[in-house]
Design a protein around this motif. Structure first.
Motif, PDB file in Angstrom:
ATOM      1  N   ALA A 154       0.822  -1.209   0.000  1.00 50.80           N
ATOM      2  CA  ALA A 154       0.000   0.000   0.000  1.00 50.80           C
ATOM      3  C   ALA A 154       0.856   1.259   0.000  1.00 50.80           C
ATOM      4  O   ALA A 154       0.478   2.281  -0.581  1.00 50.80           O
ATOM      5  N   LEU A 157       1.501   2.973  -3.336  1.00 48.19           N
ATOM      6  CA  LEU A 157       0.425   3.583  -4.132  1.00 48.19           C
ATOM      7  C   LEU A 157       0.778   4.963  -4.679  1.00 48.19           C
ATOM      8  O   LEU A 157       0.542   5.222  -5.873  1.00 48.19           O
ATOM      9  N   TRP A 160       3.131   4.338  -7.665  1.00 43.15           N
ATOM     10  CA  TRP A 160       2.421   3.800  -8.829  1.00 43.15           C
ATOM     11  C   TRP A 160       1.605   4.899  -9.518  1.00 43.15           C
ATOM     12  O   TRP A 160       1.617   5.008 -10.740  1.00 43.15           O
ATOM     13  N   ARG A 161       0.880   5.691  -8.731  1.00 42.91           N
ATOM     14  CA  ARG A 161       0.005   6.716  -9.308  1.00 42.91           C
ATOM     15  C   ARG A 161       0.778   7.816 -10.018  1.00 42.91           C
ATOM     16  O   ARG A 161       0.244   8.488 -10.900  1.00 42.91           O
ATOM     17  N   PHE A 175      -4.073  -4.153  -5.233  1.00 43.15           N
ATOM     18  CA  PHE A 175      -4.216  -2.694  -5.293  1.00 43.15           C
ATOM     19  C   PHE A 175      -4.538  -2.189  -6.695  1.00 43.15           C
ATOM     20  O   PHE A 175      -4.598  -0.982  -6.919  1.00 43.15           O
ATOM     21  N   ARG A 178      -7.088   0.502  -7.262  1.00 44.44           N
ATOM     22  CA  ARG A 178      -6.826   1.795  -6.602  1.00 44.44           C
ATOM     23  C   ARG A 178      -5.793   2.629  -7.368  1.00 44.44           C
ATOM     24  O   ARG A 178      -5.325   3.645  -6.874  1.00 44.44           O
ATOM     25  N   LEU A 179      -5.477   2.203  -8.585  1.00 45.28           N
ATOM     26  CA  LEU A 179      -4.439   2.884  -9.364  1.00 45.28           C
ATOM     27  C   LEU A 179      -4.966   4.040 -10.198  1.00 45.28           C
ATOM     28  O   LEU A 179      -4.175   4.787 -10.775  1.00 45.28           O
TER      29      LEU A 179
END
Length: 202
Positions: A154, A157, A160-161, A175, A178-179
């Motif tokens: 987590a 995140l 990644w974003r 996850f 949630r990207l």
């Protein structure tokens, strides 16, 4: 130390740089947990200083452990599917950077035993814990915005974003929703657990 100067602008290939996490990603185990346990078994005297080091912050704690017990990168179990893919990408000329919240000494030990040479190997320095937003800032400092990121947790995140593409490894698969609009460019599902990985390595 493999903390190399690296600028993505110097590369001929415009493909995004592949940034790879260590614990839980390139290796299925947590190097800090494993070495703390080993330190308690092999050097109880050195383990006494862990509490004092922890009071100084996570980065200082990790540095204390790394200075008390070396990590043999040749024995550390690695995810073979991810490692093979990274090797293929390296042979195609892709730039690969290893960035981890693990101490620099541990990151160097792993990088030295990879089947290819990474462009940079960056870890926590005893002062700053290279995780989450701090890791993202370091990545941007090194390679700018043109990167894809391989992670598993987590805390990854925000990285990644901010990336051009997400590489989801192990527990990181959960996850995906949630990207946001970030495309998934690689999936490496959970395989055997840390215990089985260590048994294979032994």
């Amino acid at each position: 130390m493999m903390n190399l100067n690296f600028e993505v602008a110097e590369t001929v290939d415009s493909s995004p740089v592949i940034v790879v996490d260590l614990d839980g990603t390139l290796t299925p185990v947590d190097t800090l947990h494993e070495t703390v346990l080993q330190l308690h078994r092999t050097s109880p005297q050195a383990a006494i200083g862990l509490v004092q080091a922890l009071r100084q912050g996570k980065a200082a704690f990790k540095r204390h452990v790394a200075q008390s017990l070396s990590l043999d990168g040749a024995l550390l179990p690695l995810r073979q599917d991810l490692l093979e893919w990274l090797t293929e990408q390296h042979e195609l000329g892709r730039r690969i950077v290893l960035v981890s919240a693990a101490d620099q000494a541990f990151v160097d030990a792993v990088a030295a035993h990879l089947p290819f040479r990474v462009d940079a190997a960056i870890g926590s320095d005893g002062l700053a814990n290279l995780s989450g937003e701090a890791k993202l800032a370091r990545i941007r400092e090194m390679v700018g915005e043109n990167f894809v990121y391989a992670g598993d947790a987590a805390v990854d995140l925000p990285i990644w974003r901010a990336s051009q593409g997400a590489i989801l490894v192990g527990r990181g698969m959960r996850f995906e929703k949630r990207l946001g609009d970030v495309p998934v460019v690689g999936r490496f599902p959970q395989q055997s657990g840390p215990l089985q990985a260590w048994l294979r390595a032994l």
